[in-house]
Enzyme design. Structure first.
Site, PDB file in Angstrom:
ATOM      1  N   SER A  28      36.550  47.552  15.943  1.00  0.00           N
ATOM      2  CA  SER A  28      35.525  47.365  14.921  1.00  0.00           C
ATOM      3  C   SER A  28      34.115  47.211  15.497  1.00  0.00           C
ATOM      4  O   SER A  28      33.167  47.035  14.735  1.00  0.00           O
ATOM      5  CB  SER A  28      35.858  46.147  14.061  1.00  0.00           C
ATOM      6  OG  SER A  28      35.913  44.981  14.847  1.00  0.00           O
ATOM      7  N   LYS A  86      34.886  37.917   8.639  1.00  0.00           N
ATOM      8  CA  LYS A  86      33.664  38.395   9.292  1.00  0.00           C
ATOM      9  C   LYS A  86      32.434  38.070   8.449  1.00  0.00           C
ATOM     10  O   LYS A  86      31.393  37.663   8.980  1.00  0.00           O
ATOM     11  CB  LYS A  86      33.773  39.894   9.536  1.00  0.00           C
ATOM     12  CG  LYS A  86      34.822  40.263  10.576  1.00  0.00           C
ATOM     13  CD  LYS A  86      34.946  41.765  10.750  1.00  0.00           C
ATOM     14  CE  LYS A  86      35.990  42.103  11.808  1.00  0.00           C
ATOM     15  NZ  LYS A  86      36.162  43.558  11.984  1.00  0.00           N
TER      16      LYS A  86
END
Length: 806
Positions: free
Chosen positions: A676, A719
């Site tokens: 990511s 996140k």
């Protein structure tokens, strides 16, 4: 010779009288006694017929057989209670032609069918011989016909009379006897009688075999009991007791009271027999005793009763935990279905989330809501398969596995069993405990879980297994497939403040002996405590800081240096020192080559800064910061994309011939991995090479392909919460993760700006500031395309035109 006559009729229940048969009958019904009295007033002749159903007390003509026996009353005796006992002798067959009267007794017109003499043909003689042989076998097997009676019966020469006498000595049901009585032809009567005798012989043979088998077992049990009693008597006389026998008897009594399954009971009795034959000092005897103790103490059939009250369960969950709505909803669903179908197999729940978010305490709450026993087993560092399945009894010091030990501790087979830290298991040459857990955690298999030590199956299907893990990628896929995964994300600051106010502060104040009037913490101070002194997904550090604060206040209170009042922010800093963390962790100003990325780790979401510095060189790429293979490959893909699109980025096409890139992710001692960070690295490279600043209030996450597509990632909620804690205002997410934004708390969505991108060009357009405005305030993006004239222009986007997802 057939002749008609009128006679009183006596109905019989459960009995049938043949011609030439003499029998006593007890008569008690009024109509029956009236029929006998009528017969006694005339010639003592009466017709005897059987009832079709013995339960009928007042039969109708349709309830009686039409063929019966004409009999003579030989003797009549009146008994106390108004009943009669009559002695009758059968004369001949009689068939009812018509019922003349039904009250006060049955009066019928019959045709009398006397037995006619027939010649002894070879066929008749053969049938007689066959029937007599069968009757002899029947008499020997049944032992119901005395030998003298057998001789008398077989001495009869008339075939019809012989058949009737033999039929009267057989133990047949009334319908079978009636078929013999209705057979007027002698040869037909003999054939039917032979068939019935053969059938009775087969039944007697079967009874004999069953009787012998049962008698043999009873004889053995009686013999053992008799011998044991003798030994007890002898020992009592001698004043000596055999400890082995006494111990064996005690174990047998325990087995009889334990209510074990049949298989377990047989196994226990077999081991008791072995124990009896061993010397008292034998080491093997100790092993057998320990094994029997384990067998008899386990709750094979003992279960606690679930107290399923959804309202009470909901109150308990809300009392113990703040937030976690989806998890509470799933638990209440399980309880509701359990109430509708009590025999449903228990699910395997796996609570996944960073440390300190309440996984273990949630399992305890489930136990309290169900009113079940709670057992906890930690799997961290477990590497021996025998810890799960137990050791075989061939080893010294063998014991059952920890699953069976936990069941014994609970005392019921439907406890709440917590398997903690399942992602921390390892494997080595001693076996793979994760594979051993497959049987335990499979609802289709755990009803017959077999421990190596017990060697008999134990039913675990009623046990509610709850597992906890910090991450899923270390759990083997076959094991993960058997679980229902429930994700617990990190808490927002607002949730942490509420948890501290409702649970942590009262708990720590009570633990430190502080009363409510001594110390009061308002929301402002708790928020400062959360923001300045903790940086975590859970609340463990927060609880430690609250405890630290309570200790400081307790010292001042004892020294009389503290006056009770509401704690202020200045008091907080005075007690705990300067804040360790700052709310604004994002860069204060735009920087070149430094991009804020978002990652998901075992402790929840974290913010990572990717730094890129260009150096003179030959196009070499250097990676530092303990990066994993996947992250290195993402960096390589980003580097290739930047080189391939150098012209569009306004960079000289051959820049890599004289430029090296060094990529570093701070906190170099911490291993990092995952795809990511692809868009973050690509943006940092483009910023460093093109010397364009990156917005300081922006963070991003997403996987990149060589063609510049942005692929979806996981852990969106964690996140975003990490970005929120770090003071980030704008977050770039892959377009395919738009649906995951629903999991983010609403109060966070309202104060943050989200952009969903599908191409790296969109990321660069939103993240990079124009070269002419690199020193401007973040967010003041110039109203022209990022790329040069040679590139593909991207639609101009001003801050006020950007879509804000809320």
């Amino acid at each position: 010779m057939i002749k008609e006559r009128e006679l009183p009729l006596l109905p019989l229940r459960g009995i049938l009288v043949f011609p030439y048969m003499v029998i006593h009958l007890d008569v008690g019904r009024e109509r029956s006694m009236a029929a006998i009295e009528e017969a006694m007033l005339s010639d003592r002749i009466i017709l005897l017929t059987s009832q079709r159903e013995t339960e009928i007390d007042s039969p109708n003509p349709s309830d009686l057989y039409t063929t019966g026996t004409v009999a003579e009353i030989k003797q009549l005796l009146k008994l106390p209670g108004g009943t009669m006992r009559v002695l009758v002798e059968g004369i001949s067959r009689g068939r009812v032609l018509e019922f003349l009267e039904e009250e006060p007794y049955f009066k019928v017109r019959i045709e009398e069918l006397p037995e006619e003499k027939i010649p002894l043909t070879p066929e008749i003689e053969t049938l007689i011989r066959s029937m007599t042989h069968q009757f002899e076998d029947y008499a020997k097997l049944g032992k119901r016909v005395p030998l003298e009676t057998l001789g008398t019966v077989l001495a009869v020469e008339e075939p019809g009379q012989l058949a009737d006498i033999v039929a009267s000595h057989l133990n047949l049901k009334v319908p079978d006897k009636q078929t013999i009585l209705e057979a007027m032809e002698v040869n037909l009567r003999l054939e039917r009688l032979t068939e019935l005798i053969m059938r009775e012989i087969e039944i007697l043979e079967l009874e004999r075999r069953i009787g012998q088998r049962v008698r043999k077992q009873m004889d053995k049990a009686q013999k053992e009991y008799y011998l044991r009693e003798q030994m007890k008597a002898i020992q009592k006389e001698l004043g000596d007791k055999d400890e082995r026998l006494v111990e064996a008897e005690e174990y047998r009594e325990k087995v009889s009271k334990a209510k074990c399954p049949k298989e377990v009971e047989q196994k226990a009795l077999k081991e008791i027999e072995r124990l009896e034959k061993m010397p008292p000092s034998s080491a093997e005897g100790t092993v057998v005793r320990t094994y029997l103790d384990w067998l008899l103490v386990l709750p094979w059939t003992k279960s606690s009763k679930d107290k399923i009250d959804l309202k009470k369960a909901e109150d308990i969950l809300n009392e113990d935990h703040y937030g976690l709505e989806k998890i509470k909803e799933r638990i209440l669903e399980f309880l509701a279905i359990r109430k509708l179908t009590p025999k449903m197999k228990s699910p395997i729940l796996c609570l996944v989330g960073p440390p300190g978010v309440g996984k273990t305490s949630l399992a305890k709450s489930i136990s309290r809501a169900l009113d079940r026993k709670f057992v906890r087993m930690s799997l961290g560092g477990l590497r021996d398969e025998a810890e799960i399945r137990g050791h075989r009894r061939t080893y010294i010091g063998a014991l059952p596995g920890r699953i069976i030990q936990g069941v014994r501790t609970a005392g019921t087979r439907n406890s709440v069993f917590l398997l903690d830290e399942i992602d921390k298991m390892t494997s080595d040459f001693r076996g793979d405990p994760a594979s051993a857990l497959l049987e335990v955690l499979d609802p289709e298999q755990n009803s017959t879980f077999t421990d190596h030590y017990l060697e008999v199956p134990f039913d675990l299907s009623q046990t509610l297994f709850v597992l906890t893990a910090n991450t899923l990628h270390t759990i083997p896929r076959p094991l993960l497939d058997r679980m229902e995964v429930i994700t617990l994300s990190g808490y927002t600051e607002d949730e942490k403040v509420n948890i501290a106010k409702r649970y942590l502060v009262p708990k720590q104040m009570e633990a430190h002996g502080l009363k409510k009037e001594v110390l009061t913490l308002d929301d402002e101070v708790l928020l400062k405590l959360v923001q300045g002194y903790t940086r975590e997904s859970g609340v463990r550090t927060l609880e430690r800081q609250v405890a630290n604060l309570c200790r400081k206040i307790a010292v001042r209170w004892v020294k009389k240096e503290w006056e009770p009042h509401t704690l202020t922010v200045e008091d907080l800093e005075s007690a705990l020192g300067a804040p360790r963390y700052h709310f604004q962790v994002a860069a204060k100003a735009p920087e070149i080559g430094a991009v804020t990325g978002l990652a998901y780790t075992e402790v929840g979401g974290v913010v990572l800064t990717v730094e890129v510095t260009p150096l003179p060189g030959k196009g070499r790429l250097t990676l530092t910061g303990q990066l994993g293979d996947v992250m290195k490959e993402s960096a390589q893909a980003a580097w290739t994309f930047v080189r391939a699109h150098a012209v569009q980025l306004g960079i000289e096409e051959d820049f890599y011939d004289r430029t090296d890139l060094h990529i570093h992710v701070p906190e170099g001692a911490t291993p990092k991995d995952g795809p990511s960070a692809g868009v973050t690295m690509a943006t940092a490279m483009a910023s460093a090479i093109a010397q364009r600043s990156v917005r300081s209030d922006l963070a991003m996450t997403g996987e990149i392909t060589l063609r510049g597509n942005v692929l979806p990632i996981g852990g969106v909620k964690e996140k975003v919460l990490a970005a929120h804690r770090a003071g980030i205002k704008v977050v770039l997410l892959p377009e395919e993760n738009r649906k995951d934004l629903e999991d983010v708390p609403e109060n966070v969505r309202k104060i943050m700006e989200f952009h969903f991108v599908s191409r790296i060009e969109e990321v660069l357009n939103l993240a990079l500031l124009p070269l002419a405005h690199s020193d401007e305030v973040p967010g003041d993006v110039a109203a022209h395309a990022v790329y040069g004239q040679k590139g593909i222009p991207v639609e101009e986007t001003r801050p006020e035109e950007r879509p804000v997802v809320s």
